[in-house]
Scaffold this active site. Structure first.
Site, PDB file in Angstrom:
ATOM      1  N   GLU A 144       0.905  -1.149  -0.086  1.00 65.47           N
ATOM      2  CA  GLU A 144      -0.102   0.095  -0.025  1.00 65.47           C
ATOM      3  C   GLU A 144       0.812   1.309  -0.142  1.00 65.47           C
ATOM      4  O   GLU A 144       1.711   1.357   0.477  1.00 65.47           O
ATOM      5  CB  GLU A 144      -1.085   0.019   1.326  1.00 65.47           C
ATOM      6  CG  GLU A 144      -0.352  -0.074   2.676  1.00 65.47           C
ATOM      7  CD  GLU A 144       0.335   0.949   3.212  1.00 65.47           C
ATOM      8  OE1 GLU A 144      -0.307   2.074   2.818  1.00 65.47           O
ATOM      9  OE2 GLU A 144       1.067   0.959   4.133  1.00 65.47           O
ATOM     10  N   LYS A 184       8.512  -0.614  -1.957  1.00 61.07           N
ATOM     11  CA  LYS A 184       7.554  -0.033  -1.000  1.00 61.07           C
ATOM     12  C   LYS A 184       8.888   0.661   0.241  1.00 61.07           C
ATOM     13  O   LYS A 184       8.482   1.772   0.662  1.00 61.07           O
ATOM     14  CB  LYS A 184       6.812  -0.967  -0.101  1.00 61.07           C
ATOM     15  CG  LYS A 184       6.327  -0.923   0.927  1.00 61.07           C
ATOM     16  CD  LYS A 184       5.166   0.404   0.886  1.00 61.07           C
ATOM     17  CE  LYS A 184       4.633   0.711   2.387  1.00 61.07           C
ATOM     18  NZ  LYS A 184       3.822   2.001   2.278  1.00 61.07           N
ATOM     19  N   CYS A 215       4.894   4.319   8.909  1.00 57.62           N
ATOM     20  CA  CYS A 215       5.859   3.707   8.171  1.00 57.62           C
ATOM     21  C   CYS A 215       7.210   4.011   7.946  1.00 57.62           C
ATOM     22  O   CYS A 215       8.175   3.328   7.667  1.00 57.62           O
ATOM     23  CB  CYS A 215       5.103   3.619   6.747  1.00 57.62           C
ATOM     24  SG  CYS A 215       3.622   2.350   6.687  1.00 57.62           S
TER      25      CYS A 215
END
Length: 475
Positions: A161, A220, A276
């Site tokens: 994501e 990512k 994150c």
């Protein structure tokens, strides 16, 4: 090509809940079930008070919950019925053992893989949605291969994501790109196409990128590391601006007009937070060290160190301006979420700044429009890999309030840690009258730049070493 009619998502948190809610809304012919072991969280998803705050999320859930979107604690049944299973569980940084403080803890990922292998039959597509270290899919695949029955086959995909909290629904409906990684075998490519067909309901085909699994996983980590790097870069320049008389906003604007650089993520502040950035940069550091790339590891470690430096520098400036002591002084801390338009506090700079001030004996009165009191207290007492925090001391020195004006009454200083729009609209004349004098404002997000002259006219103090050109505005 395999047709996906039933989706199961394991993990009803910040990624799984919003992502699958949007999938359900955009794919009305697909049944989506989000499952979690946390009964309270599932109960909240099935209520009018969702467990997370995101702009537009309530409307999306309301449009399809009970129709083709379901939230349940019956994990095994949802896995059995699904054609495709998303793994969206937490991958926290390890707090002990090898890699403590840097490596990702994959115990929840492993537990999901074993449970899927145990209850599944037929053909299943299993998708990593959680942020995972490179080659985590290989670990999942090894678990599946060691537990596969004759009637069972798996394909493992990576589909990271790229959501920004506060704009997650907008990002999901209008993504810059969707990344899908999988095996280069015919079976792997069929699985990629099956997941791709879900996203093609609303995402233009040219925005769906397919790669091998390892490239997807690394992309990512690299994307978040690059974004964190930009924030630390401008924050390092802000320190230089303070001692040279340059204006960091003017410098950022000049840099950002260069098309090769662009203006995004060049806002000097008290540092980055969220679930994150820090976790992924530390994960990248650990990966580089494990692969014998110490120079690369040191480079990315510096991104984290500048972020820590900026938080400490801001906290030290508060203490210095308050006559070198904050012991027993009331300080109003406005904002606890890591950024506006979300209730998420993970790795929020507010946590670190609060801890630095608490160590000096400050009495903090904390206000945030979306973060619950119990979450704030949990964050401030939660042990870290390097230290523990005394619950009794935190309880004695911290007060959570539901009114920003109440937080500021009889305060020595106001500290703005989150850029909520409402903080620019407060009646600062009323606030000043209720504060102890001299009264200070420490703006860690530069949201009060346009009010500088007005605030000084009201009577807020301007530190003699401080000018409007600083990342930290002291009025």
């Amino acid at each position: 090509m395999m047709e996906v009619r039933r989706i199961c998502c394991i993990g009803a948190g910040y990624v799984g809940g919003p992502t699958c809610s949007v999938i359900a809304q955009m794919c009305p012919e697909v049944t989506v079930t989000v499952v979690d072991v946390n009964e309270d969280r599932i109960r909240a998803w099935n209520s009018d008070s969702l467990p997370i705050f995101e702009l537009g999320l309530q409307e999306v859930v309301d449009s399809c919950r009970g129709v083709n979107l379901f939230f349940s604690t019956d994990i095994d049944e949802a896995i059995k019925n699904a054609d495709l299973v998303f793994i969206s569980v937490n991958t926290p940084t390890k707090t002990f053992g090898i890699g403590k403080g840097r490596a990702a803890d994959l115990k929840y990922i492993e537990a999901c893989a074993r449970r899927i292998a145990d209850v599944s039959s037929g053909c299943k597509i299993v998708v990593e949605k959680s942020t995972v270290p490179v080659r985590a899919a290989e670990s999942i695949r090894r678990i599946f291969n060691a537990n596969t029955k004759s009637s069972l086959s798996f394909q493992v995909l990576s589909n990271p994501e790229f959501l920004a909290e506060g704009t997650a629904i907008i990002d999901l409906k209008n993504p810059d790109r969707v990344l899908i990684g999988g095996d280069e075998t015919p079976e792997g490519q069929h699985a990629i196409q099956a997941l791709r067909s879900i996203y093609e309901h609303w995402v233009p085909k040219n925005k769906i990128i397919t790669t091998n699994t390892w490239s997807s996983e690394l992309s990512k980590l690299a994307a978040n590391a690059f974004l964190a790097q930009r924030i630390s870069s401008i924050n390092s320049i802000s320190a230089l601006c303070e001692v040279t008389g340059a204006d960091v906003e003017e410098v950022a604007h000049a840099i950002g007009t260069d098309q090769r650089i662009g203006s995004r993520f060049l806002k000097a502040s008290v540092g980055f937070g969220g679930s994150c950035f820090q976790k992924d940069v530390l994960n990248l550091v650990y990966l580089c060290e494990a692969l014998n790339l110490p120079e690369v590891a040191r480079y990315w470690q510096q991104v984290i160190e500048i972020n820590d430096y900026q938080r400490k520098r801001f906290s030290s400036r508060i203490i210095n301006c308050l006559f070198n002591t904050v012991t027993d002084k009331k300080i109003a801390l406005l904002g606890f979420a890591f950024k506006k338009n979300t209730g998420d506090t993970r790795e929020s700079s507010s946590i670190y700044i609060s801890r630095y001030l608490l160590e000096e004996g400050a009495c903090l009165h904390i206000y945030d429009p979306k973060v619950k009191a119990e979450q704030i207290m949990q964050d401030l007492t939660k042990p870290t890999p390097s230290e523990r925090h005394d619950t009794a001391t935190v309880s004695r020195l911290v007060t959570i309030v539901t009114d920003p004006y109440k937080a500021c009454e009889n305060a020595h200083a106001i500290v703005i840690c989150t850029e909520w729009d409402m903080f620019t609209e407060l009646d600062y004349e009323r606030i000043h009258k209720a504060m102890l004098k001299p009264a200070f404002i420490f703006d860690g997000r530069r949201i009060l730049d346009s009010l500088h002259d007005q605030l000084q006219h009201i009577g807020f103090q301007k530190n003699k070493l401080s000018k409007l050109n600083q990342v930290i505005i002291l009025l």
